[in-house]
Design an enzyme around this catalytic site. Structure first.
Site, PDB file in Angstrom:
ATOM      1  N   GLN A   1      16.244  15.974  -3.502  1.00 46.24           N
ATOM      2  CA  GLN A   1      15.408  14.789  -3.365  1.00 46.24           C
ATOM      3  C   GLN A   1      13.943  15.105  -3.070  1.00 46.24           C
ATOM      4  OE1 GLN A   1      19.146  12.424  -1.368  1.00 46.24           O
ATOM      5  NE2 GLN A   1      17.159  11.423  -1.182  1.00 46.24           N
TER       6      GLN A   1
ATOM      7  N   THR B   1       0.808  -1.216   0.000  1.00 44.26           N
ATOM      8  CA  THR B   1       0.000   0.000   0.000  1.00 44.26           C
ATOM      9  C   THR B   1       0.847   1.274   0.000  1.00 44.26           C
ATOM     10  OG1 THR B   1      -0.041  -0.234   2.382  1.00 44.26           O
ATOM     11  CG2 THR B   1      -1.982  -1.030   1.191  1.00 44.26           C
ATOM     12  N   GLY B   2       2.171   1.140   0.088  1.00 41.64           N
ATOM     13  CA  GLY B   2       3.043   2.317   0.205  1.00 41.64           C
ATOM     14  C   GLY B   2       3.373   2.948  -1.139  1.00 41.64           C
TER      15      GLY B   2
ATOM     16  N   HIS C   1      13.971  12.423  -8.048  1.00 42.15           N
ATOM     17  CA  HIS C   1      15.158  13.064  -7.469  1.00 42.15           C
ATOM     18  C   HIS C   1      16.019  13.647  -8.599  1.00 42.15           C
ATOM     19  CE1 HIS C   1      14.082  11.232  -3.782  1.00 42.15           C
ATOM     20  NE2 HIS C   1      15.038  10.350  -3.636  1.00 42.15           N
TER      21      HIS C   1
ATOM     22  N   LYS D   1      25.277   6.109   2.269  1.00 40.98           N
ATOM     23  CA  LYS D   1      24.792   5.035   1.379  1.00 40.98           C
ATOM     24  C   LYS D   1      25.342   5.255  -0.025  1.00 40.98           C
ATOM     25  CE  LYS D   1      20.459   4.222   3.842  1.00 40.98           C
ATOM     26  NZ  LYS D   1      19.013   4.515   3.876  1.00 40.98           N
TER      27      LYS D   1
ATOM     28  N   ARG E   1      16.603  17.569   0.732  1.00 34.89           N
ATOM     29  CA  ARG E   1      15.207  17.459   0.301  1.00 34.89           C
ATOM     30  C   ARG E   1      14.742  18.777  -0.294  1.00 34.89           C
ATOM     31  NH1 ARG E   1      13.539  12.470   0.280  1.00 34.89           N
ATOM     32  NH2 ARG E   1      13.795  11.350   2.219  1.00 34.89           N
TER      33      ARG E   1
ATOM     34  N   ARG F   1      -3.367  -1.985   9.609  1.00 35.95           N
ATOM     35  CA  ARG F   1      -4.160  -0.802   9.235  1.00 35.95           C
ATOM     36  C   ARG F   1      -4.828  -0.980   7.877  1.00 35.95           C
ATOM     37  NH1 ARG F   1       0.575   1.342  11.460  1.00 35.95           N
ATOM     38  NH2 ARG F   1       1.603   1.137   9.446  1.00 35.95           N
TER      39      ARG F   1
ATOM     40  N   ARG G   1      21.778  -4.389   2.265  1.00 37.05           N
ATOM     41  CA  ARG G   1      22.570  -3.891   1.128  1.00 37.05           C
ATOM     42  C   ARG G   1      24.070  -4.078   1.305  1.00 37.05           C
ATOM     43  NH1 ARG G   1      19.380   1.686   0.793  1.00 37.05           N
ATOM     44  NH2 ARG G   1      17.484   0.950  -0.237  1.00 37.05           N
TER      45      ARG G   1
ATOM     46  N   CYS H   1      17.891   4.740  -3.574  1.00 32.30           N
ATOM     47  CA  CYS H   1      17.355   5.403  -4.777  1.00 32.30           C
ATOM     48  C   CYS H   1      18.327   6.446  -5.353  1.00 32.30           C
ATOM     49  CB  CYS H   1      16.001   6.033  -4.465  1.00 32.30           C
ATOM     50  SG  CYS H   1      15.959   7.003  -2.962  1.00 32.30           S
TER      51      CYS H   1
END
Ligand code: NAP
Length: 325
Positions: free
Chosen positions: A148, A4-5, A234, A205, A227, A32, A92, A121
């Site tokens: 981002q 659902t995300g 991005h 990362k 951000r 939920r 990862r 990402c």
């Protein structure tokens, strides 16, 4: 897992668009969402609550419920005989887990212990265009700054950007609850925690995953992750230092033949990569390609890229891995 995300719903779109072969599909999310329906290939599928018995009879798990759940269910998934393609950061950097971008290191898929990790990402969006250049002329150093989108922090962050923008325009107060600062009409340092060296987790990362994917522990990477009030896709400003001199024409030629890339570099009309054009696109848009005037030896290149981080930065990359499997 995480159906659902922001990434999960993109999985559904991509599995349909690419006509992914399967007998059945199970949608898993939290309590939920239990009982909610999501449309897939014209049918309404009912979302189930993630639990230990979720994986009986399952061959492939596309995981995007968060690292905690990938870790919690990894053994159950492997014991059920399934392979998990994991979108989270949980495995990862595990030396036994391949970290794969199909345009770069598809051969790594051949040997795995039931988990294949999808890179971060921002790392994917940088590395799809950087890899073919690195193959042609080894890269010594990358300096990258990211721009981002809010959706990188999930579906709730997208809703918060929208609500925050509406409140701002109406002159109303708005207190963010998902992101640490107001996203609308603002720019702030990436919301991951900052380590002892002053770099945040997202930045590290990009450093560590790039070395693993390229199998090049010597590559130096310095990242600043930020951000911006963009809903989706991005962008990144990327500065490269090569081993040997390289021209912008050579870069254009290499990239024009490379997979997963579209060059958008029209100086006359000042048309370059923009998140609005990268939104929902499979390709990474690459432009502003120019020699770095600060590197007098001719070994420097600057470029600017935009890529849909929910798509190529997450769900598409994972589905490409699943197709290779
Ligand atoms: N967004 C991106 O651009 C992006 C890119 C690359 C990687 N990722 C990674 O992918 C993962 C998901 O990101 P997202 O952006 O899709 O997040 P999101 O929009 O917040 O979605 C999270 C998903 O996980 C589910 N979930 C949460 N708690 C759960 C629980 N207790 N049990 C079972 N399921 C639960 C949610 O279900 P409910 O709806 O029921 O709460 C939802 O389906 C994260 O690890 C993220 O770092 C995201």
């Amino acid at each position: 897992m995480g159906a659902t995300g922001a990434v999960g719903t993109e999985f559904l779109r991509i599995l349909q668009q690419r006509d992914f072969q399967m007998d059945s599909l199970k949608l898993l999310a939290s309590a939920r969402s239990k009982g909610r329906t999501l449309k897939f290939r014209g049918e309404e599928l009912i979302v189930e609550e993630l639990c230990e018995s979720s994986f009986d009879g399952i061959d492939l798990v596309l995981a995007s419920a968060g690292g905690k759940f990938s870790k919690q269910y990894a053994k159950t998934i492997i014991d059920a005989g399934a392979v998990m393609v994991d979108n989270t950061s949980a495995f990862r950097m595990d030396p036994d887990t391949p970290l794969v971008i199909p345009e770069i290191n598809p051969q790594e898929i051949a040997i795995h212990n039931g988990i294949i990790a999808n890179p971060n990402c921002s790392t994917i969006i940088m590395n799809v265009p950087v890899w073919p250049l690195h193959k042609a002329n080894p890269i010594k150093r990358i300096v990258v700054s990211t721009y981002q989108a809010a959706s990188g922090a999930g579906a709730a962050a997208m809703a918060e950007l929208q609500a925050g923008a509406q409140a701002f325009l109406a002159g109303e107060d708005f207190t963010p609850e998902v992101l640490p600062h107001p996203a609308a009409f603002n720019v702030f340092s990436h919301n991951s925690s900052v380590g002892d060296n002053g770099y945040n987790e997202e930045e590290m990362k990009m450093v560590l995953e790039t070395r693993k994917i390229f199998a090049a522990p010597q590559i130096m990477v310095a990242a600043t992750c930020v951000r911006v009030p963009v809903m989706r896709a991005h962008s990144e400003s990327i500065n490269l230092q090569f081993t040997n001199p390289i021209t912008e024409d050579e870069v254009r030629e290499i990239l024009s033949d490379a997979p997963g890339i579209r060059i958008v570099d029209d100086r006359e009309s000042s048309y370059f990569p923009m998140p609005i054009d990268a939104d929902s696109a499979d390709d990474i848009l690459v432009g502003r390609i120019r020699g770095d005037i600060s590197q007098a030896d001719g070994c420097g290149i600057e470029m600017f890229v935009s890529g849909d981080q929910i798509r190529k930065g997450a769900a598409l990359n994972a589905v490409q891995i699943a197709e290779l499997l």
